[in-house]
Structure formats: structure tokens, C-alpha cells
Design a protein around this motif. Structure first.
Motif, PDB file in Angstrom:
ATOM      1  N   ARG A  24      16.477  -2.206   0.038  1.00  0.00           N
ATOM      2  CA  ARG A  24      17.871  -1.776   0.062  1.00  0.00           C
ATOM      3  C   ARG A  24      17.969  -0.296  -0.288  1.00  0.00           C
ATOM      4  O   ARG A  24      17.284   0.181  -1.192  1.00  0.00           O
ATOM      5  CB  ARG A  24      18.682  -2.598  -0.938  1.00  0.00           C
ATOM      6  CG  ARG A  24      20.195  -2.450  -0.799  1.00  0.00           C
ATOM      7  CD  ARG A  24      20.902  -3.362  -1.766  1.00  0.00           C
ATOM      8  NE  ARG A  24      20.454  -4.742  -1.612  1.00  0.00           N
ATOM      9  CZ  ARG A  24      20.529  -5.652  -2.572  1.00  0.00           C
ATOM     10  NH1 ARG A  24      21.026  -5.353  -3.734  1.00  0.00           N
ATOM     11  NH2 ARG A  24      20.111  -6.874  -2.344  1.00  0.00           N
ATOM     12  N   VAL A  26      20.706   3.542   0.531  1.00  0.00           N
ATOM     13  CA  VAL A  26      21.925   4.115   1.103  1.00  0.00           C
ATOM     14  C   VAL A  26      21.597   4.709   2.457  1.00  0.00           C
ATOM     15  O   VAL A  26      20.573   5.382   2.617  1.00  0.00           O
ATOM     16  CB  VAL A  26      22.519   5.196   0.172  1.00  0.00           C
ATOM     17  CG1 VAL A  26      23.733   5.864   0.808  1.00  0.00           C
ATOM     18  CG2 VAL A  26      22.897   4.583  -1.161  1.00  0.00           C
ATOM     19  N   ILE A  35      25.488   0.757   2.827  1.00  0.00           N
ATOM     20  CA  ILE A  35      24.380   0.187   2.071  1.00  0.00           C
ATOM     21  C   ILE A  35      23.500  -0.557   3.072  1.00  0.00           C
ATOM     22  O   ILE A  35      23.959  -1.485   3.744  1.00  0.00           O
ATOM     23  CB  ILE A  35      24.865  -0.770   0.970  1.00  0.00           C
ATOM     24  CG1 ILE A  35      25.767  -0.037  -0.015  1.00  0.00           C
ATOM     25  CG2 ILE A  35      23.664  -1.392   0.255  1.00  0.00           C
ATOM     26  CD1 ILE A  35      25.073   1.079  -0.772  1.00  0.00           C
TER      27      ILE A  35
ATOM     28  N   PHE B 179      29.946   1.408   2.357  1.00  0.00           N
ATOM     29  CA  PHE B 179      29.873   1.596   0.910  1.00  0.00           C
ATOM     30  C   PHE B 179      31.226   1.346   0.266  1.00  0.00           C
ATOM     31  O   PHE B 179      32.254   1.835   0.726  1.00  0.00           O
ATOM     32  CB  PHE B 179      29.398   3.015   0.593  1.00  0.00           C
ATOM     33  CG  PHE B 179      29.212   3.267  -0.864  1.00  0.00           C
ATOM     34  CD1 PHE B 179      28.126   2.748  -1.546  1.00  0.00           C
ATOM     35  CD2 PHE B 179      30.133   4.015  -1.572  1.00  0.00           C
ATOM     36  CE1 PHE B 179      27.960   2.967  -2.894  1.00  0.00           C
ATOM     37  CE2 PHE B 179      29.974   4.247  -2.927  1.00  0.00           C
ATOM     38  CZ  PHE B 179      28.883   3.725  -3.583  1.00  0.00           C
ATOM     39  N   GLY B 186      24.776  -2.109  -4.724  1.00  0.00           N
ATOM     40  CA  GLY B 186      24.634  -2.018  -3.276  1.00  0.00           C
ATOM     41  C   GLY B 186      24.567  -3.354  -2.563  1.00  0.00           C
ATOM     42  O   GLY B 186      23.929  -3.466  -1.521  1.00  0.00           O
TER      43      GLY B 186
END
Lengths: 200, 206
Positions: A24, A26, A35, B179, B186
């Protein structure tokens, strides 16, 4: 016997754990901050269709490990599984080609009957059938493979995917069917492992 | 919604392909066929939250386009070109996000792009699959292109690496979730579990 069963469970557990891992981070390249989660897993079936529900947080797979048996699996948005390899108890033997379109509450499966008619059936997210199959359209469907999409508001799309036959290859010499010519080239490139393909 | 299910399909008519739709009532009754006034090489349609039908079609000339229709099949606006040439497949979310999924013509590498219902791109083409120098091409498997886009533009992709995955074959599932402010772990949600990375950051210090 009990001992053997336990060993099988352990083997399955360890094999699965070895291959199922989630990464995981960004991700910014799509134009929207995201994400990104990627789960790698080992399976013996093909993934046919995905549906994702942003509110309930699951992904539904339509799976075709064989020509007649479908499975479904579900994952959270972070790709943690909460339903894996659940078979769909429906008989798909009366068919030539099949497509599945998943939506929030389940999926719509359409197939071409041996008679040439196109039929569709709805299943819920656990794989149970919702009503019987409904005949949607009659031929001309010959040499066509329905592609199905479904969405949370209840609409389903089914489009035929043309398969190249000898007849279609012949028509490639006529300019009016640029589509078929292009498909022929696409098919060749696909067979060479480097093609642009089209699924709707 | 009134419990009806809309079915959208393409039929061949003398070497041309025309789009049709029909409704199936909650009791299984099949309503008459509705012909859409377009000629397409392939298409999918999505019933939108606003009650419209959003159609992404493959024009026979080799482009993909998006167009809005009423549930009775009447156009509600002009067609907007999405891509030239065709892409492998598309998906449509109920709030009008369109995901175009493709394999690069030359390299075979996967690529994706998000559009709104008017055909305006949200950003450039992107490839969120993880590049592995030992397995230099990521691909869809076979003739299926398992992708999905949901409300807000979240993206889901199932893919494999070519040419030689380890045996037994491995699948990869990638999700891209927009996001959310405060989603520190996350996972696509803002909840009590987000305290863990917050505490970890505090403990770690500057």
C-alpha cells in the motif's frame, strides 16, 4: 483421518499466506490523490469481472475456473479478503459463451444458449440465484460472445464480442468493414502476444 | 428505483451493429425493445444516479465516445470523443466516472485514464500496476479485462505479469481509492484505526 485433514488445512493456509500479500502507498499519477493497494495472490481460476462498492467496501469477482462453474470472492478497499472462493450454485451447461457483469448487490450473468438465444440471470453477492434466467434476445448472435456489464442502479449491458471466423476474415478485403479488418489485425497481434485488444 | 433492470445489447443488422435496450420488470416481465439511434461497434451503458443512461460506445471509425440518453432511448446531448483509437475496455460508475483501460499499442503495457461524463479527462494516462524488471510486461489475462470504477473515481484492476509468472500462476489486484482527509492508515476509510499510524508518528518524533 482427522490428522490428515488437519495437515491439509495447514498446507492450504501456508501456501495461501506465502502468496497473498498487500502493498500500500500513495499514488498521484491518475490526476487525483489515491491510496494504492495491490494484493498478490495465487489462484486456479480466471478473474472475469470486478465490482466495487465504495460504501460497503467490497470487491466482487466473477470467476470462471471452468466453462460451467463460477466463483465469487470479496475484499475490503484495503484488499483484505472477507469472502473467498464461494461457488455460485447455478447450472450453466446450456450455453456456448458466457459473460458476467458485477454490481454492488451481486452480478448479472448472460450467456448464449445452444439455441442461439441470449439469456441472463441475476445472482446476489453470495452467489445465490435471484430468479430464473430471462431470455433477452434472439439471434443474430451467431459467432458472437456476449459481454456484460452491470451497475448498482440495476442496469446491465450486454454486447457481443465478435470472434473471427473464416467469413469475417474474407470480409476484411472490403473497406466497409474496417472494424473487422482491424479486429483481424488485433487478433494477429494478440496471438503474437503484443496486441491491442478490445473487450466491448 | 422502480425495481426494473435495464438490459443493453448490440445486434447485427446486415453487417451493421445497432444498440438496443429493454427493461425487465421486477416480476420478470420483458418490456418491448428500444432502439438507440446510434451505430456502434460495441458499447456498454450505465444507469446513472440522476436517472440518465450513460453510454460509452466504440464508433465504427475507430474512436470511443460517451453520450447521455434517457431511459426511453432519446439522446440528451452530443457524443464526446474519449479516445482515439479504441481502448481495450471501459467501465462507468453510477456518478459518471469513466475508466478507460488499455494495453499500449507498442509495448503492451497496461494504461488507464479517468474521464467525467462529458468526456473530460481527470488527468493523464497512468499505470498503477507495479513494474517488475524480472517480469517486464503487465497485462490482462486472456480475453477478460477485469476493471471497475466506482463513485468518486475509485479504481479496481486485476492483472498478471508476463511473460513468465511463477507457478502456480499469481494474480494481482490493485485498488486506487481517492484519498480521504484523516485516513492515515490508507485503507480508504476515516475511522478509529487511523489512530495507530498517528501514534506511531508521534512516538517517532521529528
Amino acid at each position: 483421518m482427522i490428522h490428515r485433514t488437519r495437515m491439509l488445512v495447514i498446507v492450504a493456509c501456508c501456501a495461501s499466506a506465502a502468496y497473498a500479500q498487500t502493498v500500500r502507498d500513495v499514488y498521484l499519477d491518475a490526476g487525483i490523490p489515491m491510496i494504492r493497494s495491490t494484493r498478490t495472490m495465487t489462484v486456479d481460476w480466471r478473474t472475469d469481472s470486478i465490482a466495487a462498492n465504495e460504501q460497503r467496501g467490497y470487491v466482487l469477482y466473477g470467476l470462471t475456473p471452468s466453462a460451467t462453474q463460477l466463483y465469487t470472492s470479496a475484499y475490503s478497499p484495503a484488499l483484505e479478503p472477507f469472502l473467498e472462493d464461494s461457488p455460485i450454485p447455478y447450472n450453466f451447461t446450456d450455453r456456448t459463451y458466457m459473460a458476467i457483469g458485477a454490481h454492488d448487490g451481486g452480478a448479472v450473468i448472460c450467456w448464449q444458449r445452444l439455441s442461439g438465444d441470449m439469456a441472463c440471470v441475476s445472482i446476489d453477492e453470495g452467489g445465490a440465484g435471484v430468479g430464473g434466467p430471462v431470455d433477452i434476445a434472439r439471434p443474430p448472435w451467431s459467432n458472437e460472445n456476449p459481454k456484460v456489464a452491470a451497475d448498482p442502479n440495476g442496469a446491465a449491458s450486454a454486447t457481443p464480442e465478435g470472434r473471427l471466423s473464416g467469413v469475417q476474415v474474407v470480409t476484411c478485403s472490403f473497406a466497409i468493414l474496417r472494424l473487422t479488418c482491424r479486429r483481424f489485425r488485433q487478433r494477429l497481434r494478440s496471438q503474437l502476444g503484443q496486441g491491442r485488444r478490445r473487450s466491448i | 428505483m422502480d425495481g426494473r433492470v435495464g438490459l443493453f445489447y448490440i445486434l447485427n443488422r446486415q453487417s451493421l451493429r445497432f444498440a438496443y435496450m429493454r427493461w425487465v420488470g421486477a416480476n420478470g416481465t420483458l418490456e418491448p425493445e428500444i432502439a438507440l439511434p446510434i451505430n456502434v461497434a460495441g458499447a456498454i451503458a450505465s444507469l446513472q444516479d440522476n436517472g440518465e443512461l450513460l453510454l460509452v460506445g466504440y464508433h465504427p471509425a475507430g474512436t470511443t465516445f460517451v453520450q447521455r440518453f434517457s431511459t426511453a432511448g432519446a439522446p440528451l446531448g452530443p457524443a464526446h470523443t474519449l479516445t482515439d483509437p479504441w481502448v481495450y475496455t471501459v467501465d462507468i460508475s453510477p456518478d459518471g466516472w469513466i475508466l478507460a483501460a488499455d494495453e499500449d499499442y507498442v509495448t503492451g503495457q497496461l494504461r488507464f485514464r479517468l474521464f467525467n461524463a462529458e468526456g473530460v479527462p481527470a488527468g493523464p494516462w497512468f499505470d498503477p500496476t507495479h513494474f517488475d524488471p524480472e517480469l517486464p510486461r503487465n497485462s490482462f489475462d486472456g480475453s477478460f479485462a477485469p476493471v471497475a470504477v466506482t463513485r468518486g473515481g475509485a479504481v479496481w484492476i486485476a492483472w498478471i505479469s508476463l511473460p513468465d509468472e511463477p507457478e502456480p500462476a499469481q494474480w494481482h489486484l490493485t485498488s486506487l481509492v481517492p484519498f480521504i482527509r484523516g485516513d492515515l492508515n490508507g485503507d480508504g476509510r476515516f475511522d478509529n484505526f487511523d489512530i495507530d499510524p498517528f501514534v506511531a508518528a508521534i512516538v517517532a518524533g521529528p
